[in-house]
Motif scaffolding. Structure first.
Motif, short mmCIF file in Angstrom:
data_model
loop_
_atom_site.label_atom_id
_atom_site.label_comp_id
_atom_site.label_asym_id
_atom_site.label_seq_id
_atom_site.Cartn_x
_atom_site.Cartn_y
_atom_site.Cartn_z
N ILE A 1 26.41 -59.73 -40.72
CA ILE A 1 26.63 -58.32 -40.41
C ILE A 1 27.12 -57.63 -41.67
CG2 ILE A 1 27.99 -56.70 -39.03
CD1 ILE A 1 28.09 -58.87 -36.87
N GLN A 2 26.41 -56.56 -42.07
CA GLN A 2 26.82 -55.83 -43.26
C GLN A 2 28.00 -54.92 -42.93
OE1 GLN A 2 25.59 -56.13 -46.38
NE2 GLN A 2 24.42 -57.86 -45.54
N ASN A 3 29.05 -55.07 -43.68
CA ASN A 3 30.20 -54.20 -43.48
C ASN A 3 29.93 -52.88 -44.18
OD1 ASN A 3 32.62 -52.98 -43.15
ND2 ASN A 3 33.77 -54.36 -44.49
N ASP A 4 29.64 -51.86 -43.42
CA ASP A 4 29.34 -50.56 -44.05
C ASP A 4 30.51 -49.59 -43.96
OD1 ASP A 4 29.14 -50.34 -41.36
OD2 ASP A 4 27.11 -49.53 -41.32
N TYR A 5 31.68 -50.06 -43.63
CA TYR A 5 32.87 -49.21 -43.67
C TYR A 5 33.37 -49.10 -45.11
CZ TYR A 5 33.63 -49.54 -38.61
OH TYR A 5 33.53 -49.46 -37.26
N THR A 6 33.97 -47.96 -45.41
CA THR A 6 34.74 -47.92 -46.64
C THR A 6 36.06 -48.65 -46.36
OG1 THR A 6 35.83 -45.89 -45.98
CG2 THR A 6 33.80 -45.67 -47.25
N GLU B 1 38.08 -48.81 -42.71
CA GLU B 1 38.38 -50.05 -42.02
C GLU B 1 39.87 -50.18 -41.78
OE1 GLU B 1 36.57 -53.56 -43.63
OE2 GLU B 1 38.03 -54.85 -42.59
#
Lengths: 167, 763
Positions: A139-144, A148
């Motif tokens: 799962i790509q963490n796309d949060y800054t 997060e």
């Protein structure tokens, strides 16, 4: 994997159905097993011929589902045996395999298998660090980082990481 | 790999939403589920749609207790989807308070007044009644409650473990199962008698469990350790917008439901108005172009569709739209059914099934009903009904016929009314029939009513010298809402009549006699009087349903009414001189009767006088019987006559009772109780349906024998009586003795089997 040309004539007793996977292989399934799937049951009620084409379920998954259906349609087996079969059925399977299984069971509407498989998937994710889940499932963490942190702050109670596993 | 290749972006994120929400996330613990919000943006809100929220036992352990309320508030405020189940597995009354407030107002509170626990009952009460879909409430280990008020339009199951001083049920029309368990130290405060009077307000009650804690320490402990405080089913009505697909279809169906809600149906379907109802529903539904959902002429889209070109199977958005519309229509239809009809609809999932079921039930019923009404109309006699009552009956009958499609012409109605009149109305009959065209039912009614008044006053004048003291019962009041105090009526009206009679001026209630016909003071039937009612019959009157028994008329009686005591045994020749007021001394009232119509204890005639008064104000039976109660499970102290009287009251009010389980817990039996039980020993309709009795014995042989004797003598259809001795108290020899003795007892049901089980196996 049973391949057969026999298409049950309409006049004969409706005993078995042929299910074709997206890979083109055909499986002979007894009708009593097939109707455990709500979707197949519905198709069988509408359709005259005994060949069902499932365009989004592959060989491997379909074979597993059919094994499950056949076992559960077998009246000779006790409920206890069926339950231990269920345990056996999901144990040791890769998450990927389970994922296709759960999709297939959802499509075919086999509620009890869907439940069993989803439970197994949940068990895999249980008590794991977020980082572990991300890594494991790509799962790509796309949060800054700030976003997060903000989310973690909101539900701070859920982030007591002491008992969580990272392996 | 087939069509799933696009999913390989990552292993899990792109699974269909309902798979993730309903299956995978729902199996995770709440904490794990919440933590998925950090995985990626995609996952941010996935957990907020999980259908079940469980604050598990380990939840309370793992986190500091002082935070838990805030956490619950947080979780609930974020959650967006419908909640099918909500569980708190901790001793968290305080959290519950907030939860309640939150669900009511849609907000959550961080602070409530200092004395929060005392807030609980009031909040809880409002809380349940607000949750219109709430089906099951389970309260465990609630020690803070003084009084508890339970109310809920959809509530079906209510379980309570803990201490309360009083419990009340109201507006719970479908409550089917009530279980109350109280710990032993408070046992004697919460007597059966204090609880059961409130059950009378539950028309659909099927199962009733009443137990005191220590009797079942094991069971109770097992349950209470692992059990939870509150389970709410479907508390939130709001639907999650993101769960829907096929937006255009959905949109159209939502428009349809809005329209449907505006299509008012003025009648609710009941047993008598099917045709009228059907006409209205069909008009509304057809107007919206939805009739195919009802008739089944619509083809149901399958869940999967196959693309004819690519031969691929995929989900069918049309199915989802169909399903939604169907369900919307169902909910609308259900709202137009009366309660008695709703029962038929249980378990039906599509409109078509419902429609067909209704058709099948009412088409046949309509023709049968029509016939019944016709016969009724033709054979109706005025008898000793008041004119107003008689005319109303005719009118209702005609209306029902009209509702089933047979309109009775106005003048035919008049004719039917005239046919049933007695000779004294001949002048009116002649007047009307001499010029039939000009009489409408209304005019004829007016004439008949005024003529009745004339006849009444004439009767009084002619008999003035010999004042008619006899309480000819004329039952002009409506017969519903009666209470069990059968004799109260007679007391109240009796005194009224007496006064009126002596003054010779009142023509209303009392002294009206036609053709010298005597009417029973108890039941209002004309062919006998009170002195020749057999003891059995008169005791039966006390047990009859209010619907078919005119004897049971009670108007709330002011306590100041005089209480001269006259037994119901006056002989016929004293009629003209002795006021026949049948009265009982007013028994002490239970203190909290304000929600019930007044109930006073009434002991049937056949009982010895001295048993009166000892029953402590327990009514003979409830005003409304528990028409659907089939299982009763309770524990009882046989040494308290109040308990036993309460028990009998419960039994008498439960005509459908099939299974009775009693835990007897006392070591000796009171003489008065024996007397009371023995007085009941007639095979009557009380226990008519009873098939199975289980008696758990924490007592010695004598009380048990008395109780068994009572049941055996009364239950005419008993199949099995099982006596269970868990402790065990009886030796093998005494068991054999007991068996023999029980087998010798007289029994109403010849085929009943008596079995005694002990936890010790004798060799």
């Amino acid at each position: 994997m049973v391949t057969t040309d026999e298409k049950g004539p309409l006049t004969a007793k409706k005993k078995s159905v042929i299910i074709r996977s997206c890979d083109g292989d055909e499986f002979l399934v007894s009708e009593s097993a097939a109707v455990l799937s709500t979707s197949l049951k519905k198709i069988l009620e509408e359709k005259e011929d005994r060949l069902i084409h499932l365009s989004d379920i592959d060989n491997k998954t379909l074979a597993m589902v059919i094994a499950y259906l056949s076992t559960h349609a077998d009246d000779g087996l006790s409920d206890d045996l069926k339950r231990s079969f269920d345990q056996e059925f999901v144990s040791g399977k890769e998450f990927d395999v389970l994922k296709y299984l759960v999709l297939a069971t959802d499509t075919l509407q086999v509620t009890c298998l869907c439940y069993t498989v989803a439970k197994k998937m949940a068990d895999i994710m249980k008590n794991k660090l977020v980082e572990w889940v991300r890594r494991e499932f790509d799962i790509q963490n796309d949060y800054t980082p700030e976003a997060e942190a903000e989310i973690r702050r909101l539900d701070a109670w859920a982030w007591d990481d002491r008992q969580l596993e990272d392996d | 790999m087939g069509s799933f290749e696009n999913l390989n972006v990552d292993a899990i994120s792109n699974l269909p939403a309902d798979v993730i929400n309903n299956n995978i996330l729902a199996r995770l613990s709440l904490r794990d589920a919440v933590r998925t919000s950090v995985l990626s943006r995609e996952w941010r809100y996935k957990w907020t749609f999980i259908p079940e929220i469980v604050f598990g036992y380990e939840f309370g352990r793992a986190f500091l207790r002082k935070h838990i309320e805030r956490i619950i508030d947080q979780v609930l405020s974020r959650h967006q989807g419908p909640i099918n189940k909500f569980v708190l597995e901790e001793d968290l009354i305080l959290a519950l308070v907030k939860l309640a407030l939150m669900l009511i107002t849609g907000f959550f509170y961080y602070r409530i007044a200092k004395s929060r626990t005392s807030l609980f009952p009031a909040i809880f009460e409002g809380f349940i009644s607000q949750c219109v879909l709430l089906e099951s409430v389970n309260l465990d280990e609630c020690t803070e409650l003084d009084s508890l008020e339970v109310e809920g339009p959809s509530l079906r199951f209510f379980t309570f473990r803990g201490v309360f001083k009083s419990i009340r049920f109201k507006n719970s029309p479908v409550l089917a199962q009530v279980s109350l368990y109280t710990p032993v130290q408070k046992t004697r405060e919460i007597q059966l008698s204090n609880c059961i009077k409130y059950f009378a307000l539950l028309p659909k009650l099927e199962k009733l469990y009443l137990h005191e804690g220590l009797l079942k320490p094991l069971i109770l402990r097992q349950v209470s350790q692992r059990d939870f405080i509150l389970v709410l089913v479907s508390t939130k009505m709001d639907e999650s917008p993101s769960n829907t697909t096929g937006s255009s279809d959905v949109l159209s169906s939502q428009i349809t439901v809005t329209q449907l809600q505006h299509q008012l149906i003025s009648v609710k379907l009941s047993d008598s108005n099917y045709l009228v109802w059907k006409q209205q529903v069909l008009a509304a539904v057809t107007g919206l172009g939805l009739e195919s959902y009802l008739t089944g002429s619509m083809e149901v889209p399958s869940k999967l569709i196959r693309d004819p070109v690519t031969k691929k199977t995929s989900f069918n958005p049309a199915y989802q739209a169909y399903k939604r519309q169907d369900q919307l229509l169902i909910s609308w239809l259900l709202s137009s059914l009366s309660e008695s009809v709703l029962v038929l609809m249980v378990g039906l999932t599509t409109c078509q099934e419902m429609w067909a079921t209704l058709e099948a039930n009412f088409a046949a019923q309509s023709s049968a009903k029509t016939m019944q009404y016709k016969v009724q109309l033709q054979t109706m006699k005025k008898g000793n009904l008041s004119m107003r009552e008689y005319l109303n009956k005719i009118k209702i009958c005609c209306d029902n016929l009209a509702a089933s499609g047979y309109k009775i012409e106005d003048f035919d109605q008049v004719l039917h009314a005239l046919t049933g009149l007695g000779n004294e109305y001949d002048p009116v009959v002649v007047t009307i029939t001499s010029n039939p065209e000009k009489w409408t039912f209304k005019d004829a009614s007016a004439l008949l009513l005024s003529f009745e008044a004339r006849v009444d006053s004439a009767n009084l004048i002619t008999e003035d010298g010999n004042v008619p003291m006899v309480n000819v019962a004329t039952h002009a009041q409506p017969r519903r809402n009666n209470t069990a105090g059968n004799f109260n009526t007679n007391r109240g009206r009796g005194s009224f009549n007496n006064r009126g009679g002596r003054r010779g001026s009142s023509r209303g209630r009392g002294g009206r006699m036609f053709g010298g016909r005597l009417t029973c003071q108890i039941c209002g039937y004309s062919n006998h009087t009170a002195d020749n009612v057999s003891p059995l019959t008169s005791s039966l009157y006390n047990s009859k349903n209010t619907d078919d028994n005119p004897c049971q008329q009670t108007t709330p009686v002011p306590s100041s009414v005089s209480s001269s005591s006259q037994p119901h045994t006056a002989s016929k020749d004293t009629y003209d001189t002795i006021p026949l007021a049948v009265e009982l001394p007013a028994l002490e009232e239970p203190s909290q009767t304000n929600i019930m119509p007044q109930i006073e204890s009434v002991v049937p005639n056949t009982h010895p006088m001295q048993t009166r008064g000892k029953t402590g104000g327990v009514p003979n039976r409830f005003p409304d019987s528990f028409s659907s109660l089939i299982v009763v499970d309770l524990s009882m102290y046989l040494d308290s006559i109040v308990e036993v009287a309460s028990f009998l009251c419960l039994i008498r009010s439960s005509p459908k009772l099939q299974m009775l389980r009693v835990t007897l817990c006392v070591y000796r039996i009171d003489g008065a109780v024996t007397e009371l039980l023995r007085a009941q020993e007639t095979p009557d309709r009380y226990l008519n349906q009873l098939r199975r009795v289980e008696i758990e014995v924490y007592t010695y042989a004598d009380p048990l024998k008395e109780f068994a004797r009572y049941v055996l003598a009364c239950a005419a259809r008993l199949e099995e009586m099982v006596i269970y001795d868990p402790k065990p108290r009886f030796s093998r020899g005494s068991l054999l003795n007991l068996t023999n003795e029980l087998n010798r007892l007289p029994r109403a049901s010849p085929s009943a089997v008596i079995a005694i089980r002990s936890s010790i196996i004798f060799f």
